[in-house]
Write a protein that holds these residues in place. Structure first.
Motif, PDB file in Angstrom:
ATOM      1  N   VAL A  45       0.837  -1.199   0.000  1.00 12.48           N
ATOM      2  CA  VAL A  45       0.000   0.000   0.000  1.00 12.48           C
ATOM      3  C   VAL A  45       0.873   1.250   0.000  1.00 12.48           C
ATOM      4  CG1 VAL A  45      -1.632   1.357   1.380  1.00 12.48           C
ATOM      5  CG2 VAL A  45      -2.018  -1.092   1.048  1.00 12.48           C
ATOM      6  N   SER A  46       1.874   1.262   0.852  1.00 13.06           N
ATOM      7  CA  SER A  46       2.761   2.420   0.951  1.00 13.06           C
ATOM      8  C   SER A  46       3.498   2.670  -0.366  1.00 13.06           C
ATOM      9  CB  SER A  46       3.764   2.203   2.081  1.00 13.06           C
ATOM     10  OG  SER A  46       4.663   3.263   2.167  1.00 13.06           O
ATOM     11  N   ALA A  47       4.048   1.634  -0.965  1.00  9.02           N
ATOM     12  CA  ALA A  47       4.785   1.789  -2.222  1.00  9.02           C
ATOM     13  C   ALA A  47       3.850   2.227  -3.350  1.00  9.02           C
ATOM     14  CB  ALA A  47       5.478   0.476  -2.587  1.00  9.02           C
ATOM     15  N   TRP A  48       2.644   1.658  -3.404  1.00 10.29           N
ATOM     16  CA  TRP A  48       1.684   2.028  -4.451  1.00 10.29           C
ATOM     17  C   TRP A  48       1.274   3.494  -4.301  1.00 10.29           C
ATOM     18  CZ3 TRP A  48      -3.194   3.957  -4.977  1.00 10.29           C
ATOM     19  CH2 TRP A  48      -3.777   3.836  -6.235  1.00 10.29           C
ATOM     20  N   GLU A  49       0.980   3.912  -3.067  1.00  7.92           N
ATOM     21  CA  GLU A  49       0.585   5.304  -2.835  1.00  7.92           C
ATOM     22  C   GLU A  49       1.724   6.265  -3.182  1.00  7.92           C
ATOM     23  OE1 GLU A  49      -0.851   5.518   1.193  1.00  7.92           O
ATOM     24  OE2 GLU A  49      -2.860   4.874   0.587  1.00  7.92           O
ATOM     25  N   GLN A  50       2.946   5.875  -2.866  1.00  2.45           N
ATOM     26  CA  GLN A  50       4.116   6.711  -3.178  1.00  2.45           C
ATOM     27  C   GLN A  50       4.205   6.971  -4.674  1.00  2.45           C
ATOM     28  OE1 GLN A  50       6.223   7.853  -0.762  1.00  2.45           O
ATOM     29  NE2 GLN A  50       7.509   8.950  -2.195  1.00  2.45           N
ATOM     30  N   ARG A  51       3.888   5.969  -5.475  1.00  2.00           N
ATOM     31  CA  ARG A  51       3.969   6.091  -6.930  1.00  2.00           C
ATOM     32  C   ARG A  51       2.769   6.792  -7.557  1.00  2.00           C
ATOM     33  NH1 ARG A  51       5.836   0.495  -9.646  1.00  2.00           N
ATOM     34  NH2 ARG A  51       7.918   0.403  -8.762  1.00  2.00           N
ATOM     35  N   ASN A  52       1.595   6.625  -6.943  1.00  5.15           N
ATOM     36  CA  ASN A  52       0.365   7.010  -7.631  1.00  5.15           C
ATOM     37  C   ASN A  52      -0.436   8.147  -7.007  1.00  5.15           C
ATOM     38  OD1 ASN A  52       0.175   4.849  -9.795  1.00  5.15           O
ATOM     39  ND2 ASN A  52       0.457   3.612  -7.959  1.00  5.15           N
ATOM     40  N   PRO A  54      -0.596  11.993  -4.727  1.00  7.57           N
ATOM     41  CA  PRO A  54       0.147  13.143  -4.207  1.00  7.57           C
ATOM     42  C   PRO A  54       0.314  12.978  -2.690  1.00  7.57           C
ATOM     43  CG  PRO A  54      -2.111  13.762  -4.695  1.00  7.57           C
ATOM     44  CD  PRO A  54      -1.945  12.353  -5.182  1.00  7.57           C
ATOM     45  N   PRO A  55       1.316  13.603  -2.109  1.00  7.26           N
ATOM     46  CA  PRO A  55       1.591  13.416  -0.675  1.00  7.26           C
ATOM     47  C   PRO A  55       0.377  13.620   0.231  1.00  7.26           C
ATOM     48  CG  PRO A  55       3.359  14.658  -1.683  1.00  7.26           C
ATOM     49  CD  PRO A  55       2.286  14.499  -2.731  1.00  7.26           C
ATOM     50  N   GLU A  56      -0.446  14.631  -0.059  1.00 10.47           N
ATOM     51  CA  GLU A  56      -1.570  14.923   0.835  1.00 10.47           C
ATOM     52  C   GLU A  56      -2.676  13.870   0.772  1.00 10.47           C
ATOM     53  OE1 GLU A  56      -2.048  17.127  -2.992  1.00 10.47           O
ATOM     54  OE2 GLU A  56      -0.447  17.020  -1.542  1.00 10.47           O
ATOM     55  N   SER A  57      -2.615  12.949  -0.191  1.00 13.39           N
ATOM     56  CA  SER A  57      -3.628  11.898  -0.311  1.00 13.39           C
ATOM     57  C   SER A  57      -3.150  10.551   0.220  1.00 13.39           C
ATOM     58  CB  SER A  57      -4.036  11.727  -1.776  1.00 13.39           C
ATOM     59  OG  SER A  57      -4.633  12.896  -2.258  1.00 13.39           O
ATOM     60  N   ARG A  58      -1.914  10.475   0.657  1.00  9.68           N
ATOM     61  CA  ARG A  58      -1.356   9.204   1.119  1.00  9.68           C
ATOM     62  C   ARG A  58      -1.764   8.899   2.555  1.00  9.68           C
ATOM     63  NH1 ARG A  58       4.546  10.796  -1.046  1.00  9.68           N
ATOM     64  NH2 ARG A  58       3.972  10.878  -3.246  1.00  9.68           N
ATOM     65  N   THR A  59      -1.807   7.616   2.860  1.00 12.21           N
ATOM     66  CA  THR A  59      -2.121   7.167   4.204  1.00 12.21           C
ATOM     67  C   THR A  59      -1.104   7.734   5.186  1.00 12.21           C
ATOM     68  OG1 THR A  59      -3.038   5.111   3.341  1.00 12.21           O
ATOM     69  CG2 THR A  59      -2.404   5.120   5.665  1.00 12.21           C
ATOM     70  N   GLY A  60      -1.594   8.294   6.273  1.00 11.72           N
ATOM     71  CA  GLY A  60      -0.720   8.796   7.314  1.00 11.72           C
ATOM     72  C   GLY A  60      -0.214  10.212   7.106  1.00 11.72           C
ATOM     73  N   PHE A  61      -0.663  10.880   6.047  1.00 13.83           N
ATOM     74  CA  PHE A  61      -0.183  12.236   5.788  1.00 13.83           C
ATOM     75  C   PHE A  61      -0.654  13.176   6.896  1.00 13.83           C
ATOM     76  CE2 PHE A  61      -0.948  16.517   4.093  1.00 13.83           C
ATOM     77  CZ  PHE A  61       0.339  16.850   3.704  1.00 13.83           C
ATOM     78  N   VAL A  62       0.274  13.943   7.411  1.00 16.59           N
ATOM     79  CA  VAL A  62      -0.032  14.967   8.405  1.00 16.59           C
ATOM     80  C   VAL A  62       0.430  16.295   7.822  1.00 16.59           C
ATOM     81  CG1 VAL A  62       0.411  15.796  10.742  1.00 16.59           C
ATOM     82  CG2 VAL A  62       0.311  13.343  10.298  1.00 16.59           C
ATOM     83  N   PRO A  63      -0.502  17.228   7.624  1.00 15.23           N
ATOM     84  CA  PRO A  63      -0.088  18.502   7.048  1.00 15.23           C
ATOM     85  C   PRO A  63       0.879  19.226   7.972  1.00 15.23           C
ATOM     86  CG  PRO A  63      -2.404  18.577   7.678  1.00 15.23           C
ATOM     87  CD  PRO A  63      -1.910  17.192   7.953  1.00 15.23           C
TER      88      PRO A  63
END
Length: 82
Positions: A45-52, A54-63
């Motif tokens: 999940v982490s690797a897929w989100e990193q590729r696909n 933007p940072p603000e849409s990834r799991t665990g993103f804290v602004p």
């Protein structure tokens, strides 16, 4: 199958299913995830989100929070006494 091949074959729906399995600790059919399965699902999940995503849409993103020491925009208008 290599990890790269696996990542390329994942769809947003599959990622959603993996995230749900991690959250619940079990597969949709009710079988419990092992610690190894949970770890590997998290990596995928982490690797897929990193590729696909933007940072603000990834799991665990804290602004980022604004620091009290950070420069603030200044108002260019000057006050004058009349």
């Amino acid at each position: 199958m290599s990890f790269e091949t696996l990542l390329n074959s994942l769809s947003p729906q599959v990622i959603g299913s993996l995230k749900r399995a991690i959250e619940l600790g079990k597969w949709p059919d009710g079988r419990v995830l092992t610690d190894e399965q949970r770890r590997r699902c998290g990596q995928a999940v982490s690797a897929w989100e990193q590729r696909n995503l933007p940072p603000e849409s990834r799991t665990g993103f804290v602004p980022p929070k604004e620091s009290p020491c950070a420069p603030r925009p200044t108002d260019e208008r000057k006050l004058t006494w009349v």
